[in-house]
Design an enzyme around this catalytic site. Structure first.
Site, mmCIF file in Angstrom:
data_model
loop_
_atom_site.group_PDB
_atom_site.id
_atom_site.type_symbol
_atom_site.label_atom_id
_atom_site.label_comp_id
_atom_site.label_asym_id
_atom_site.label_seq_id
_atom_site.Cartn_x
_atom_site.Cartn_y
_atom_site.Cartn_z
ATOM 1 C CG ASP A 103 26.258 43.576 43.657
ATOM 2 O OD1 ASP A 103 27.415 43.184 43.922
ATOM 3 O OD2 ASP A 103 25.716 43.444 42.544
ATOM 4 C CG ASP A 140 30.519 41.363 41.636
ATOM 5 O OD1 ASP A 140 29.733 41.727 42.518
ATOM 6 O OD2 ASP A 140 30.373 41.655 40.424
ATOM 7 C CG HIS A 185 30.595 41.104 35.327
ATOM 8 N ND1 HIS A 185 31.657 41.210 36.168
ATOM 9 C CD2 HIS A 185 29.490 41.181 36.130
ATOM 10 C CE1 HIS A 185 31.226 41.377 37.411
ATOM 11 N NE2 HIS A 185 29.904 41.351 37.421
ATOM 12 C CG HIS A 222 31.612 44.916 34.212
ATOM 13 N ND1 HIS A 222 30.392 45.204 33.667
ATOM 14 C CD2 HIS A 222 31.367 44.563 35.488
ATOM 15 C CE1 HIS A 222 29.453 45.035 34.587
ATOM 16 N NE2 HIS A 222 30.020 44.654 35.710
ATOM 17 C CD GLU A 249 25.839 40.891 38.390
ATOM 18 O OE1 GLU A 249 25.175 41.499 39.236
ATOM 19 O OE2 GLU A 249 26.935 41.291 37.981
ATOM 20 C CD GLU A 299 27.522 39.607 41.213
ATOM 21 O OE1 GLU A 299 27.057 40.501 41.940
ATOM 22 O OE2 GLU A 299 28.272 39.824 40.242
#
Ligand code: MN
Ligand code: MN
Length: 292
Positions: free
Chosen positions: A82, A93, A153, A161, A186, A278
């Site tokens: 990640d 992300d 998020h 976040h 994700e 993700e």
């Protein structure tokens, strides 16, 4: 929102993710994998938006190695990587699962399918619970379980976040996605024998700033540097050890005084293997613009 910086961060994240997806990781140490990712992000002109996570098998999220970590990727492992990239605080992300275990290849494929199905629903006004339902239904249709207490998020400048959650299961929430928002989705899957949620499994090596104050001494210098360099984005002791040889001791002190938060490693509650996929996207009137 500065779309150009998001697009640039997203392009770097995508490039580095695809490089690591194609690499032969077996025999590599976890430390070498995360240092490769973080170095490549910098070479491409970005900065890591958070320490690269390498979470293997039942370890599901928030694992990044300490300097002396000797763990090595083995044949049979399911490796979740990640990574985040930021340009002036605008963060992309993304995650990839590299699967060296035939038993879990199908689960990974369905997990990736769930992400794609979820992305197809993204548009202005959609209920976040509808996205969670799609992920959950996809998992169940194939005999898997989504990880219910992890999820997507909202993303803001210097904030990985924002407080808005995009769940991996149906939730009876009135919360909706709005045009212009940047979000990450994700899904994580586990096997039918999994609990379908994660529990805390020991201390990790990921931290973030909670609050600022003028402090005396070395801990104060470290706190100032954290704000200056990372703002509220997660960081690791690995990035600070050259400037502060006793960084872990200082971080321990800052955690105890609640200036800094330490993220625990998250592990599937039944010890079952998990997968993850993700992407980060910008919500539009009629659909998503995936930037990663
Ligand atoms: Mn991520
Ligand atoms: Mn994320």
């Amino acid at each position: 929102m500065v779309a150009e910086e998001y697009l640039k961060a997203g392009a770097i994240a995508r490039k580095v993710r695809e490089e690591v997806r194609r690499m032969y990781l077996i025999g590599m140490s976890y430390l070498d994998v995360v240092e490769f990712v973080e170095r490549r992000i910098r070479e491409e002109g970005g900065e890591p938006g958070f320490p690269c996570n390498i979470s293997v098998n039942e370890v599901t999220a928030h694992y990044t190695p300490f300097e002396e970590d000797g763990k090595v990727v083995k044949d049979g492992d399911v490796v979740k990587i990640d990574l985040g990239v930021h340009i002036n605080g605008y963060i992309a992300d993304t995650a990839v699962t590299v699967c060296y275990n035939d038993e879990h290849l199908r689960m990974l494929g369905r997990n990736e399918e769930a992400l794609m199905r979820a992305i197809r629903l993204v548009r202005d006004g959609v209920l976040v619970g509808r996205i969670g339902k799609e992920i959950e239904d996809t998992a169940h249709a194939y005999g898997y379980k989504p990880i219910a207490n992890l999820g997507g998020h909202g993303i803001g400048r210097y904030r990985i976040h924002t407080g808005k959650s995009i769940p991996n299961v149906w939730v009876p929430s009135e919360e909706r996605l709005r045009s212009g928002e940047v979000i990450a989705i994700e899904p994580f899957f586990t096997t039918g024998k999994g609990a379908g949620y994660v529990i805390e499994g020991g201390i990790g090596n990921i931290y973030s700033l909670l609050r600022r104050k003028k402090l005396k001494g070395e801990a104060g210098r470290l706190l100032d540097l954290i704000w200056e360099r990372y703002k509220t984005m997660p960081f690791t002791s690995r990035w600070l050890k050259d400037e502060f040889p006793n960084v872990r001791e200082l971080l321990g002190e800052l955690v105890k005084k609640k200036f800094v938060r330490a993220y625990p490693v998250l592990v599937e509650a039944n010890g079952e293997v998990t997968t993850q996929a993700e992407h980060t996207m910008i919500v539009g009137e009629g659909g998503a613009t995936v930037i990663t």
